[in-house]
Design an enzyme around this catalytic site. Sequence first.
Site, mmCIF file in Angstrom:
data_model
loop_
_atom_site.group_PDB
_atom_site.id
_atom_site.type_symbol
_atom_site.label_atom_id
_atom_site.label_comp_id
_atom_site.label_asym_id
_atom_site.label_seq_id
_atom_site.Cartn_x
_atom_site.Cartn_y
_atom_site.Cartn_z
ATOM 1 N N ASP A 54 20.205 -35.901 -35.525
ATOM 2 C CA ASP A 54 19.693 -34.398 -34.417
ATOM 3 C C ASP A 54 18.881 -34.040 -35.434
ATOM 4 O O ASP A 54 19.642 -33.740 -36.579
ATOM 5 C CB ASP A 54 20.247 -34.794 -33.006
ATOM 6 C CG ASP A 54 19.612 -33.654 -32.464
ATOM 7 O OD1 ASP A 54 17.873 -33.795 -32.386
ATOM 8 O OD2 ASP A 54 20.223 -33.496 -31.309
ATOM 9 N N LYS B 298 14.531 -37.027 -26.301
ATOM 10 C CA LYS B 298 15.445 -37.868 -27.526
ATOM 11 C C LYS B 298 16.553 -37.947 -27.458
ATOM 12 O O LYS B 298 16.810 -39.554 -28.373
ATOM 13 C CB LYS B 298 14.794 -36.639 -29.069
ATOM 14 C CG LYS B 298 13.870 -35.976 -28.494
ATOM 15 C CD LYS B 298 12.865 -35.644 -29.756
ATOM 16 C CE LYS B 298 13.717 -34.397 -30.050
ATOM 17 N NZ LYS B 298 12.920 -33.270 -29.181
ATOM 18 N N THR B 299 17.309 -37.906 -26.887
ATOM 19 C CA THR B 299 18.759 -37.973 -27.019
ATOM 20 C C THR B 299 19.389 -38.738 -25.982
ATOM 21 O O THR B 299 20.302 -40.196 -25.960
ATOM 22 C CB THR B 299 20.593 -36.697 -27.685
ATOM 23 O OG1 THR B 299 19.942 -35.604 -28.398
ATOM 24 C CG2 THR B 299 21.814 -36.949 -27.440
ATOM 25 N N ARG C 215 15.049 -30.481 -19.317
ATOM 26 C CA ARG C 215 16.353 -29.645 -19.989
ATOM 27 C C ARG C 215 16.394 -28.782 -19.231
ATOM 28 O O ARG C 215 17.658 -27.646 -18.804
ATOM 29 C CB ARG C 215 16.701 -29.817 -21.562
ATOM 30 C CG ARG C 215 17.576 -28.200 -21.791
ATOM 31 C CD ARG C 215 18.143 -28.190 -23.145
ATOM 32 N NE ARG C 215 18.207 -29.874 -23.724
ATOM 33 C CZ ARG C 215 17.818 -29.679 -24.631
ATOM 34 N NH1 ARG C 215 17.432 -28.925 -25.800
ATOM 35 N NH2 ARG C 215 17.825 -31.072 -25.505
ATOM 36 N N THR D 137 12.056 -31.646 -33.850
ATOM 37 C CA THR D 137 11.118 -30.998 -33.540
ATOM 38 C C THR D 137 9.412 -30.869 -34.028
ATOM 39 O O THR D 137 8.622 -30.260 -33.979
ATOM 40 C CB THR D 137 11.446 -30.145 -33.009
ATOM 41 O OG1 THR D 137 12.316 -29.165 -34.053
ATOM 42 C CG2 THR D 137 12.758 -29.908 -31.977
#
Length: 346
Positions: free
Chosen positions: A119, A74-75, A227, A168
């Site tokens: 975020d 997302k980032t 990740r 999330t």
Amino acid sequence: MAGKPRQKPASPTGGEGKIEEDQAIDVLLRPERWEEYIGQEKIKRNLQIIIEAARNRGEPVDHLLLYGQAGLGKTTLARLVAREMAASIKTTTGPAIERAGDLAAILSNLEHHEILFIDEAHRLNRLIEEVLYSAMESRKLHIVIGKGPGARTISIDLPPFTLIAATTRINLLSSPLRSRFGATVKIDYYELEDIEAIIKRSAKILGIEIESGAVRTLALAARFTPRTANRLLRRARDYAQVNGVNKITENVAEKTLEYLEIDSLGLENHDRLLLKTISQKFSGGPVGLSTVAAALNEDKGIIEEVYEPYLMRLGFLRRTPAGRVVEPAALEHLGLKTSQDKNALL
């Protein structure tokens, strides 16, 4: 291959230095251009259309809401949008914005066409969300000065800007806030082939030699998450270095997962414990979430948000109106013939 890995490797060092190093590597591995971003092709196409249309009109891109499990990019997507729009980006988090004044300070200092990335947006409180309503919709910041009968409201005009929020838990955002985003993007788990491509790309950037069998082994254990894939690659590099091996072989990858206590499908101790608890203590289910949480002495939110999504993606766990049910595939993977197998009790 310079040598054979020892059976009892020395674990890589931990501490703050390792965390800082990993964070620096995460930044290094982050894609800087669309063509470097692997996977999520439909999302990339849709965002590129939105971006191209905004550029043609000379306007900031619409406000965007990105949601999905942690570690899915997302980032990275937010930064790619900023790069494509040739715009600067300011980053903050929901917990960091405690008061309306904090948000007002951020919004009032935005530049023309700048992007604000928030975020963990689900952790914004309702008062903060209400300040965002007018800021997003009419580009006005309404601030209340004073209290009681003498309180007054002033309005500040904001420059054209874009808010990109990531979460999330989209269900925790209020409906009025969700409705003010021009596009809502769900980022799902990646395909196995995409995770393999990500591992190969990361290995090349880090100058790591890795065999195809090792790529496959790490990808299968990466929980379909970039990740996690990059984290496993770094730990395999550590293992190889500590054990005097000049490349990551399939054996190195397997030994790395072994000392991390991660199995071939990426299940960690807490995943296996969850499945075994439902299987052994509750005959495979159905059993309610609260009961499972009490049996594991674990927070319900952690089970629901962190553990369950991946297990459901594997087809190991099913949510039903009556509660959680362990699927036969999970019993087979764990080596449990039936949920009543007394030899596999915890």
